[in-house]
Design a protein around this motif. Structure first.
Motif, PDB file in Angstrom:
ATOM      1  N   PRO A  42       0.858  -1.278  -0.097  1.00 37.87           N
ATOM      2  CA  PRO A  42      -0.089   0.023  -0.142  1.00 37.87           C
ATOM      3  C   PRO A  42       0.798   1.300   0.006  1.00 37.87           C
ATOM      4  N   LEU A  43       0.360   2.327  -0.758  1.00 38.59           N
ATOM      5  CA  LEU A  43       0.905   3.432  -0.646  1.00 38.59           C
ATOM      6  C   LEU A  43       0.310   4.528  -0.456  1.00 38.59           C
ATOM      7  N   PRO A  44       0.556   5.593   0.392  1.00 39.10           N
ATOM      8  CA  PRO A  44      -0.597   6.578   0.587  1.00 39.10           C
ATOM      9  C   PRO A  44      -0.805   7.580  -0.367  1.00 39.10           C
ATOM     10  N   ASP A  45      -0.008   7.633  -1.460  1.00 35.50           N
ATOM     11  CA  ASP A  45      -0.509   8.676  -2.601  1.00 35.50           C
ATOM     12  C   ASP A  45       0.244   8.075  -3.856  1.00 35.50           C
ATOM     13  N   ILE A  46      -0.703   7.746  -4.732  1.00 34.57           N
ATOM     14  CA  ILE A  46      -0.437   7.145  -6.069  1.00 34.57           C
ATOM     15  C   ILE A  46      -0.572   8.203  -7.115  1.00 34.57           C
ATOM     16  N   SER A  47      -0.721   9.548  -6.826  1.00 32.15           N
ATOM     17  CA  SER A  47      -0.708  10.486  -7.821  1.00 32.15           C
ATOM     18  C   SER A  47       0.361  10.791  -8.744  1.00 32.15           C
ATOM     19  N   CYS A  48       0.332  11.061  -9.977  1.00 32.94           N
ATOM     20  CA  CYS A  48       1.564  11.654 -10.787  1.00 32.94           C
ATOM     21  C   CYS A  48       2.097  12.797 -10.058  1.00 32.94           C
ATOM     22  N   CYS A  49       3.488  12.858 -10.067  1.00 33.47           N
ATOM     23  CA  CYS A  49       4.106  13.968  -9.459  1.00 33.47           C
ATOM     24  C   CYS A  49       4.190  15.390 -10.341  1.00 33.47           C
ATOM     25  N   TYR A  50       4.009  15.167 -11.699  1.00 38.54           N
ATOM     26  CA  TYR A  50       3.892  16.216 -12.606  1.00 38.54           C
ATOM     27  C   TYR A  50       2.617  16.828 -12.561  1.00 38.54           C
ATOM     28  N   CYS A  51       1.554  16.266 -12.644  1.00 48.89           N
ATOM     29  CA  CYS A  51       0.138  16.997 -12.533  1.00 48.89           C
ATOM     30  C   CYS A  51      -0.563  17.030 -11.313  1.00 48.89           C
ATOM     31  N   ASN A  52      -0.306  15.968 -10.576  1.00 47.84           N
ATOM     32  CA  ASN A  52      -0.815  15.910  -9.214  1.00 47.84           C
ATOM     33  C   ASN A  52      -2.406  15.652  -9.346  1.00 47.84           C
ATOM     34  N   HIS A  53      -2.854  15.001 -10.387  1.00 46.81           N
ATOM     35  CA  HIS A  53      -4.309  14.747 -10.573  1.00 46.81           C
ATOM     36  C   HIS A  53      -4.584  13.494 -10.746  1.00 46.81           C
ATOM     37  N   GLN A  54      -3.887  12.768 -11.777  1.00 44.72           N
ATOM     38  CA  GLN A  54      -4.338  11.385 -12.296  1.00 44.72           C
ATOM     39  C   GLN A  54      -3.191  10.398 -11.744  1.00 44.72           C
ATOM     40  N   VAL A  55      -3.806   9.175 -11.766  1.00 51.13           N
ATOM     41  CA  VAL A  55      -2.696   8.252 -11.009  1.00 51.13           C
ATOM     42  C   VAL A  55      -1.427   7.922 -11.900  1.00 51.13           C
ATOM     43  N   GLU A  56      -0.394   7.759 -11.362  1.00 48.31           N
ATOM     44  CA  GLU A  56       0.814   7.644 -12.057  1.00 48.31           C
ATOM     45  C   GLU A  56       1.045   6.114 -12.618  1.00 48.31           C
ATOM     46  N   SER A  57       0.341   5.750 -13.833  1.00 48.62           N
ATOM     47  CA  SER A  57       0.484   4.487 -14.460  1.00 48.62           C
ATOM     48  C   SER A  57       1.598   4.864 -15.586  1.00 48.62           C
ATOM     49  N   ASP A  58       2.382   4.064 -16.054  1.00 51.50           N
ATOM     50  CA  ASP A  58       3.268   4.048 -17.212  1.00 51.50           C
ATOM     51  C   ASP A  58       2.857   5.001 -18.381  1.00 51.50           C
ATOM     52  N   LEU A  59       1.462   4.622 -19.015  1.00 54.24           N
ATOM     53  CA  LEU A  59       0.959   5.226 -20.100  1.00 54.24           C
ATOM     54  C   LEU A  59       0.732   6.798 -19.734  1.00 54.24           C
ATOM     55  N   HIS A  60       0.121   6.868 -18.537  1.00 56.79           N
ATOM     56  CA  HIS A  60      -0.270   8.283 -18.172  1.00 56.79           C
ATOM     57  C   HIS A  60       1.081   9.073 -18.053  1.00 56.79           C
ATOM     58  N   LEU A  61       2.043   8.798 -17.274  1.00 59.77           N
ATOM     59  CA  LEU A  61       3.442   9.373 -17.117  1.00 59.77           C
ATOM     60  C   LEU A  61       4.095   9.735 -18.506  1.00 59.77           C
TER      61      LEU A  61
END
Length: 673
Positions: free
Chosen positions: A378-397
């Motif tokens: 478990p992670l407390p935060d899985i949001s993208c560090c660039y946009c801080n909105h969407q989850v950080e999956s490889d395709l999103h990143l």
């Protein structure tokens, strides 16, 4: 004293020691050691780096290998190394440590696994009790890079391949001292491939027999006389993996030898009998096997090497192939063929090694994005560090993130990247990579790596995101790397070649072979000319059964030398546009390739001439022979002419000599300009 005088070697008594059997009393041992002036020991530990006694635990006997590996890795763990750096160290240093021992003894599988575990811990970054995530099994890392692995060695299979090399030497150097010793001891009335296991075997011999398993997977008979090879029981067909016919034997032929289907007088296959015994595909395969003009004994060759000789590299490849064959078969439906094609382009690209290693992790889906990590703990935060909105999956990143889009817009790749579709990171990367030119595709790989590097800097170092500066910085790194790693220069344009007459008093033979892959047939062409350009003989012959193009070239050479030998021509200059043929004819030793018998016949014929030179020329200097071969491959013909010129080559003969002598000599009309 006598030993020193006979050998010229002086004994170092300080480094010498002696051990005795348990049947010798301790008092006598001490007396003998005193006489020999050496130290008495209970047992010898190592000699030339090899353990002297292996009667006890094999893991204990070879445990020093693990200690050496562990010591090396421990020193490297303190250094900051990229994945590419770790790859180089593991392959060039760690995997070479046990090579010498493995070439002599079979190392226990448990010890091989322990060493591989140490290598895996180093590769993934684990230290002591702190174990990092191993994102992929070591077995997959051992797959070739072209198949999605990293090309590390399976140490047990590598061990067997090294031992198989020893077995190959026993097969091919049967007159050597060690081969005669082993034969007298373990297989006096048999051969190495059929030697039986015995209860009192030495560990050295037991190890060599373990390597025999690899040899058995890739050796087959090359047919000479055929009297030592069973048609149905022995491996002799040039087809992996069994090398045996699938056709069922006809009643009465169960005990036939291959010699029973050979016309020994004409050195050819009995095609009618072959067609009756085998299926159409197998009959075609048999008829393509070349036969020697000399009555040679049948011999074993290594199928998986172009020269027919066993080597550790191909042996390991075969061992690994057989081990993974079931896995590949069961999972082939799930494999993405586009990704398999992509691996070759990735590893060949002119991008820094660490970038290519990163792309490998990305395409394998083992990049530690927050979404990937959250599946393991478990992670407390899985949001993208660039946009801080969407989850950080490889395709999103790498594609969908709005902030990352600013970066892509700052590069020359802008719309070609963001507008390309893809349902997953592998498909998207492949679609973008194949749509770009080579310089652009290399920049694309660099940009993917830059996005991940900047992401890590933001998370761990608190850096800010500046897309324009990041785009400039990425292009500069690639430019600097390619400046010191330039591509190989292209071959300079060569001058146009032409046919030259031979020196005075010598004859020149030009030869060529033509191959048609669609029908596995072809033809050969030979032309003989003297020093004034006079055409003395021509040959054009169709060949209905050929294995590959080089087969036709070798047949052409053999036919040309047979003609010269029959005519008593002693001083020759032979020209061919096949450089591989020249290399094969000048290579020392026996030729064990698929057409080894033909090359052997040619070498034997060469020794019968007073003076002969064989050299490579370009196609435009071999036009006449090429035209004869091409004509023979298109129509069924077998024509040998002396002092008579086929109409199909008249203009080519004129052009050859005109190019050189501008119209003087036989076959060169005076109006030639």
């Amino acid at each position: 004293m006598h030993y020193e005088e006979a050998s010229g070697q002086k004994i170092n008594y300080e480094k010498s020691c002696v051990s005795f059997s348990k049947n010798v009393s301790l008092t006598l041992q001490e007396e003998l050691a005193t006489v020999l002036n050496v130290v008495r020991v209970d047992k010898h530990d190592v000699y030339l780096g090899l353990p002297m006694e292996i009667s006890y635990s094999k893991v204990e006997a070879f445990g020093f290998l693990k200690d050496k590996v562990q010591s090396k890795l421990q020193g490297w763990r303190e250094k900051t190394l990229s994945a590419a750096g770790k790859e180089v160290l593991l392959k060039s240093v760690i995997q070479s440590i046990p090579t010498y021992i493995m070439s002599c003894f079979e190392i226990p599988k448990t010890l091989c696994c322990d060493i591989q575990q140490l290598m895996a811990n180093f590769w993934w970054g684990s230290k002591g009790d702190v174990k990092k995530i191993h994102w992929m099994r070591w077995e997959k890392l051992c797959n070739p890079k072209i198949e999605g692995g990293m090309g590390f060695k399976d140490l047990h299979l590598f061990n067997l391949s090294l031992l198989a090399k020893q077995g190959w030497r026993l097969l091919k150097s049967s007159d050597s001292l060690v081969a005669r010793f082993f034969k007298a001891r373990y297989y006096p009335s048999s051969n190495f491939m059929n030697a039986e296991t015995l209860p009192d075997m030495s560990y050295t011999w037991r190890s060599i027999l373990a390597g025999r398993e690899v040899l058995a997977k890739g050796t087959r008979f090359q047919i000479g006389k055929g009297d030592a090879v069973s048609i149905w029981e022995d491996p002799w067909l040039p087809r992996p993996y069994s090398f045996k016919p699938f056709s069922q034997p006809i009643d009465g032929t169960e005990n036939w030898k291959v010699s029973d289907i050979i016309d020994h007088e004409n050195h050819a296959w009995l095609d009618t009998i072959v067609a009756e015994l085998f299926s159409a595909s197998e009959a075609d395969m048999v008829l393509k096997i070349p036969l020697s003009l000399r009555n040679h004994d049948d011999r074993l060759i290594w199928h998986y090497d172009r020269l027919g000789l066993f080597n550790v590299k191909s042996g390991y490849h075969v061992a690994h192939l057989f081990k993974t064959m079931d896995t590949h078969t069961s999972s082939s439906a799930n494999n993405n063929s586009t990704i398999n094609h992509l691996w070759g382009m990735i590893w060949r690209s002119c991008a820094p090694p660490k970038v290519r290693a990163f792309i490998w992790r990305l395409l394998q889906g083992i990049l530690p994005t927050r979404v990937a990590l959250s599946k393991r703990f478990p992670l407390p935060d899985i949001s993208c560090c660039y946009c801080n909105h969407q989850v950080e999956s490889d395709l999103h990143l790498f594609k969908h993130c709005d902030a990352v889009r600013w970066f892509w817009d700052s590069t020359p790749l802008t719309g070609k990247v963001c507008d390309t579709i893809g349902n997953n990171i592998q498909e998207w990367t492949f679609n973008v990579f194949t749509s770009l030119l080579i310089p652009q595709s290399e920049l694309f790989l660099m940009c993917l790596w830059a996005i991940w590097s900047q992401r890590n800097n933001i998370i761990w170092n608190g850096d800010s995101f500046n897309p324009k500066f990041m785009a400039t910085w990425t292009a500069k790194i690639l430019e600097d790397y390619q400046a010191v790693h330039p591509l190989l220069p292209k071959n300079k344009k060569r001058t146009h070649a032409h046919w030259d007459p031979p020196p005075i008093g010598r004859l020149k033979i030009n030869l060529d072979g033509a191959y048609r892959a669609a029908t596995a047939s072809g033809g050969i062409g030979v032309v003989v000319r003297n020093d004034v350009g006079q055409c003395l003989a021509t040959l054009q012959r169709s060949l209905l059964f050929l294995s590959f193009a080089f087969h036709a070239e070798a047949e052409a050479c053999r036919a040309a030398l047979l003609i010269a030998n029959a005519q008593g021509w002693d001083e020759l200059l032979v020209e061919t546009d096949c450089s591989i043929l020249v290399a094969a004819l000048t290579r020392p030793g026996e030729d064990y390739s698929d057409i080894g018998w033909i090359i052997g016949d040619c070498k034997d014929l060469i020794t019968s001439f007073k003076s002969i030179s064989i050299r490579h020329v370009y196609r435009e200097a071999n036009v006449v022979a090429h035209r004869l071969a091409h004509n023979a491959s298109c129509s069924f013909v077998d024509e040998l002419l002396f002092d008579e010129i086929p109409s199909i080559i008249e203009d080519a003969l004129v052009e050859d000599f005109c190019t050189h002598n501008r119209g003087f000599g036989f076959m060169s009309p005076s109006d030639c300009t």
